[in-house]
Design a protein around this motif. Structure first.
Motif, PDB file in Angstrom:
ATOM      1  N   TRP A 135      20.939   4.353   7.518  1.00  0.00           N
ATOM      2  CA  TRP A 135      20.563   4.477   6.102  1.00  0.00           C
ATOM      3  C   TRP A 135      19.437   3.489   5.842  1.00  0.00           C
ATOM      4  O   TRP A 135      19.483   2.330   6.225  1.00  0.00           O
ATOM      5  N   TYR A 136      18.387   4.024   5.219  1.00  0.00           N
ATOM      6  CA  TYR A 136      17.145   3.284   4.981  1.00  0.00           C
ATOM      7  C   TYR A 136      17.041   2.907   3.507  1.00  0.00           C
ATOM      8  O   TYR A 136      17.642   3.547   2.644  1.00  0.00           O
ATOM      9  N   TRP A 137      16.241   1.880   3.244  1.00  0.00           N
ATOM     10  CA  TRP A 137      15.929   1.568   1.848  1.00  0.00           C
ATOM     11  C   TRP A 137      14.437   1.329   1.673  1.00  0.00           C
ATOM     12  O   TRP A 137      13.748   0.870   2.580  1.00  0.00           O
ATOM     13  N   ILE A 138      13.948   1.676   0.502  1.00  0.00           N
ATOM     14  CA  ILE A 138      12.619   1.284   0.030  1.00  0.00           C
ATOM     15  C   ILE A 138      12.810   0.738  -1.377  1.00  0.00           C
ATOM     16  O   ILE A 138      13.232   1.455  -2.281  1.00  0.00           O
ATOM     17  N   ILE A 139      12.515  -0.554  -1.552  1.00  0.00           N
ATOM     18  CA  ILE A 139      12.700  -1.237  -2.828  1.00  0.00           C
ATOM     19  C   ILE A 139      11.329  -1.652  -3.345  1.00  0.00           C
ATOM     20  O   ILE A 139      10.644  -2.465  -2.723  1.00  0.00           O
ATOM     21  N   PRO A 140      10.892  -1.102  -4.480  1.00  0.00           N
ATOM     22  CA  PRO A 140       9.557  -1.438  -4.994  1.00  0.00           C
ATOM     23  C   PRO A 140       9.562  -2.739  -5.795  1.00  0.00           C
ATOM     24  O   PRO A 140      10.515  -3.038  -6.522  1.00  0.00           O
ATOM     25  N   PHE A 141       8.484  -3.509  -5.688  1.00  0.00           N
ATOM     26  CA  PHE A 141       8.297  -4.722  -6.463  1.00  0.00           C
ATOM     27  C   PHE A 141       7.164  -4.533  -7.468  1.00  0.00           C
ATOM     28  O   PHE A 141       6.304  -3.649  -7.303  1.00  0.00           O
ATOM     29  N   SER A 142       7.131  -5.366  -8.476  1.00  0.00           N
ATOM     30  CA  SER A 142       6.155  -5.206  -9.549  1.00  0.00           C
ATOM     31  C   SER A 142       4.728  -5.486  -9.109  1.00  0.00           C
ATOM     32  O   SER A 142       3.777  -5.068  -9.779  1.00  0.00           O
ATOM     33  N   ASP A 143       4.539  -6.183  -7.980  1.00  0.00           N
ATOM     34  CA  ASP A 143       3.173  -6.453  -7.505  1.00  0.00           C
ATOM     35  C   ASP A 143       2.630  -5.347  -6.611  1.00  0.00           C
ATOM     36  O   ASP A 143       1.547  -5.485  -6.035  1.00  0.00           O
ATOM     37  N   GLY A 144       3.362  -4.237  -6.480  1.00  0.00           N
ATOM     38  CA  GLY A 144       2.904  -3.106  -5.673  1.00  0.00           C
ATOM     39  C   GLY A 144       3.403  -3.115  -4.248  1.00  0.00           C
ATOM     40  O   GLY A 144       3.251  -2.109  -3.542  1.00  0.00           O
ATOM     41  N   SER A 145       3.985  -4.209  -3.800  1.00  0.00           N
ATOM     42  CA  SER A 145       4.568  -4.246  -2.457  1.00  0.00           C
ATOM     43  C   SER A 145       5.992  -3.716  -2.518  1.00  0.00           C
ATOM     44  O   SER A 145       6.508  -3.376  -3.595  1.00  0.00           O
ATOM     45  N   GLY A 179       0.780  -1.235   0.000  1.00  0.00           N
ATOM     46  CA  GLY A 179       0.000   0.000   0.000  1.00  0.00           C
ATOM     47  C   GLY A 179       0.809   1.280   0.000  1.00  0.00           C
ATOM     48  O   GLY A 179       0.254   2.354   0.277  1.00  0.00           O
ATOM     49  N   LEU A 180       2.097   1.213  -0.338  1.00  0.00           N
ATOM     50  CA  LEU A 180       2.897   2.437  -0.368  1.00  0.00           C
ATOM     51  C   LEU A 180       2.558   3.233  -1.629  1.00  0.00           C
ATOM     52  O   LEU A 180       2.507   2.682  -2.733  1.00  0.00           O
ATOM     53  N   ARG A 181       2.315   4.525  -1.452  1.00  0.00           N
ATOM     54  CA  ARG A 181       2.057   5.423  -2.578  1.00  0.00           C
ATOM     55  C   ARG A 181       3.387   6.027  -3.017  1.00  0.00           C
ATOM     56  O   ARG A 181       4.021   6.756  -2.250  1.00  0.00           O
ATOM     57  N   TRP A 182       3.811   5.710  -4.229  1.00  0.00           N
ATOM     58  CA  TRP A 182       5.122   6.143  -4.678  1.00  0.00           C
ATOM     59  C   TRP A 182       5.171   7.660  -4.775  1.00  0.00           C
ATOM     60  O   TRP A 182       4.257   8.279  -5.331  1.00  0.00           O
ATOM     61  N   PRO A 183       6.195   8.305  -4.218  1.00  0.00           N
ATOM     62  CA  PRO A 183       6.264   9.773  -4.256  1.00  0.00           C
ATOM     63  C   PRO A 183       6.303  10.289  -5.693  1.00  0.00           C
ATOM     64  O   PRO A 183       7.051   9.772  -6.536  1.00  0.00           O
ATOM     65  N   ALA A 184       5.509  11.328  -5.942  1.00  0.00           N
ATOM     66  CA  ALA A 184       5.349  11.828  -7.305  1.00  0.00           C
ATOM     67  C   ALA A 184       6.640  12.393  -7.880  1.00  0.00           C
ATOM     68  O   ALA A 184       6.837  12.396  -9.103  1.00  0.00           O
TER      69      ALA A 184
END
Length: 426
Positions: A215-225, A194-199
C-alpha cells in the motif's frame, strides 16, 4: 541528583510536547529531554481531524493555522486488484464538526509544538540522551542524561514520562514492549517535488493505491512537494541482495502502474528512508512514578495516519492524570493512571481492529465497495477521522454491523469453497 522537577519528559515529539504544554500551563516544573536538535526529519505527515480540538485546548491552533499547512479533507483508496475505490470524506462522518485536518512536514510541525511548550514554561534540553531511568524500588524517581560531550547528570522528577516514540526507552528497560506478529511490515519513503496533482482527485486528499502487496501513499504539502512511500510485508518482497535503500525504493514504486503514472514528471528531492518491524505495544502503560504515551506505548500500522493523533490524545490524558495526582498528594502512583490506561487501551484497540481488517482481503473488498450503506460509511469515516475516544451507541452499532457482515461474507465463501478473494492488501 542535581535538579528536581515535577515531570521529566523523554522525547520532544507531539506526545512529549503535549504533556509538557499542559503541565507547564498548570504551573508544574517540567523538563523535556530530546536526543536530537529540532527541526529534524520524521515520517507520519498526515494528521486526523480529531487532532484539531486538541490543538485548540493546547492553545497552539492559531500558530498552526499561521504556518499555512496543507488542508486535508479526506483520503482516496484504490484497490488495484479488482478496480474498487473508496473515497473517505471527513465531512460525511456521523459527527460533521471535524471536516478537515492538515498534512504537515513533521520537521516544522514538531518544532512548532515543542517551541510552544517552551513558550508555556517548559524547560527544553535538546541533544540530550537519556542513559538510564532511575528507580527507588519499583518507583521511577528520575533519569540519568548526557548532553553533548558533558558528564552525565542525574535529574530527579516526581514522574517520568516516556514519549520517546519507537525508541521506547522506558518500556524497553522494563521489558514490557512486544512486537505485533500480525503487523510485521516494513516501509520505504522519501519526499518528491514537481508532482502534477491528478485532475480527478480532490486537492489535499492523501492518495492510497494498494497494488501487488504494497500500500502506497502520496501526501501533498502546501509548498508543492509531497511525501511518497509504501508499506509491505518483507517476506513477500524480493529485492536484489545488497540493494541500496534507493534501489529498493525504485523497485517498490515500479510494482504499481498507478504510482508510475502519478509520479510521472516528479523528482525525488530527499534521500530514501526505511523502517521495519515498527508495530509494537507495551503490556503496561504506567506504574509508580512513570507513564508511557504515544508510540512508546503503542504504535500501529500507519495506514490510517493515527500516530500523531494517538500521541497527542494519550499525552493530553496522561498530563491531566499527573496534574491531578500532584495536586492531591504531591506524588504520582500507578493507581493514578488507572483510568488513563483503560482509555488508552480502548483507543488503541478500536484503531487496531480496523488495521488488522485492512489486511483481510474480504474486508478490503467490502471497504472499497461502490455503494456501501451510508450509515455504515459514516460510522467508519468517524473512526478513520479519529473519533475513537468516545463511541456513541449508533456509531458502535453500525461499525459492528459492518464487521459482522464481513465475517458472514468470509464464512459464506469458505462454505462455498471459493475461499477469500485475492487482494493487493495481502
Amino acid at each position: 541528583m542535581s535538579e528536581s522537577y515535577d515531570a521529566a519528559i523523554i522525547g520532544g515529539g507531539p506526545g512529549g510536547s503535549t504533556v509538557a504544554t499542559i503541565l507547564a500551563r498548570a504551573g508544574r516544573r517540567v523538563v523535556v529531554l530530546e536526543r536530537e536538535k529540532f527541526p529534524r526529519f520524521h515520517v507520519g505527515e498526515s494528521l486526523l481531524p480529531y487532532s484539531l480540538p486538541i490543538f485548540d485546548r493546547l492553545g497552539v491552533h492559531e500558530k498552526i493555522r499561521a504556518a499555512g499547512y496543507q488542508e486535508k479533507y479526506g483520503a482516496f483508496f484504490w484497490n488495484e486488484e479488482n478496480g474498487g475505490t473508496r473515497p473517505v470524506v471527513f465531512a460525511r462522518a456521523r459527527d460533521d464538526r471535524h471536516p478537515m485536518a492538515y498534512h504537515v512536514k513533521r520537521a516544522d510541525f514538531d518544532d512548532l509544538l515543542l517551541r510552544h511548550a517552551e513558550s508555556c514554561g517548559a524547560e527544553l534540553r535538546e541533544e540530550t540522551s537519556v542513559e538510564d531511568i532511575l528507580f527507588e524500588g519499583s518507583r521511577a524517581v528520575g533519569v540519568r542524561v548526557r548532553t553533548g560531550g558533558e558528564e552525565s547528570e542525574a535529574i530527579r522528577a516526581r514522574v517520568v514520562v516516556d514519549a520517546s516514540g519507537e525508541a521506547a526507552v522506558l518500556s524497553r528497560k522494563l521489558d514490557v514492549r512486544r512486537f505485533d506478529p500480525k503487523l510485521k511490515r516494513a516501509s520505504l519513503f522519501a519526499h518528491y517535488e514537481g508532482l502534477r496533482w491528478p485532475a480527478d482527485n480532490r486537492p489535499g486528499d492523501i492518495l492510497l493505491p494498494i497494488d501487488r502487496g504494497v500500500w502506497y501513499w502520496i501526501i501533498p504539502f502546501s509548498d508543492g512537494s509531497c511525501s511518497v512511500g509504501g508499506v509491505f510485508e518483507p517476506a513477500a518482497m524480493r529485492f536484489p541482495e545488497g540493494a541500496s535503500l534507493e534501489a529498493r525504493f525504485e523497485l517498490m514504486i515500479e510494482r504499481s502502474a498507478r504510482m508510475g503514472r502519478l509520479l510521472e514528471g516528479a523528482r525525488r528531492a530527499s534521500k530514501v528512508y526505511g523502517v521495519s518491524d515498527y508495530s509494537a505495544r507495551s503490556e503496561r502503560l504506567a506504574g509508580d512514578g512513570w507513564v508511557l504515551v504515544g508510540d512508546a506505548a503503542t504504535f500501529l500500522d500507519p495506514v490510517f495516519s493515527t500516530g500523531v493523533f494517538l500521541a497527542m490524545a494519550t499525552g493530553e490524558r496522561a498530563a491531566h492524570a499527573i496534574d491531578r495526582a500532584l495536586s492531591r498528594r504531591g506524588r504520582v502512583d500507578a493507581r493514578d493512571f488507572g483510568a488513563y490506561a483503560r482509555h488508552a487501551h480502548r483507543m488503541f484497540a478500536r484503531f487496531r481492529r480496523f488495521v488488522y481488517n485492512f489486511y483481510d482481503p474480504v474486508f478490503f473488498e467490502a471497504f472499497c465497495a461502490e455503494h456501501p450503506p451510508e450509515t455504515i460509511r459514516a460510522a467508519v469515516t468517524t473512526t478513520l477521522a479519529g473519533g475513537v475516544e468516545r463511541i456513541g451507541l449508533p456509531q458502535w452499532f453500525w461499525t459492528q454491523l459492518m464487521f459482522v457482515g464481513v465475517a458472514f461474507d468470509r464464512f459464506s465463501r469458505r462454505v462455498r469453497g471459493g475461499g477469500a478473494p485475492a487482494s493487493a492488501a495481502q
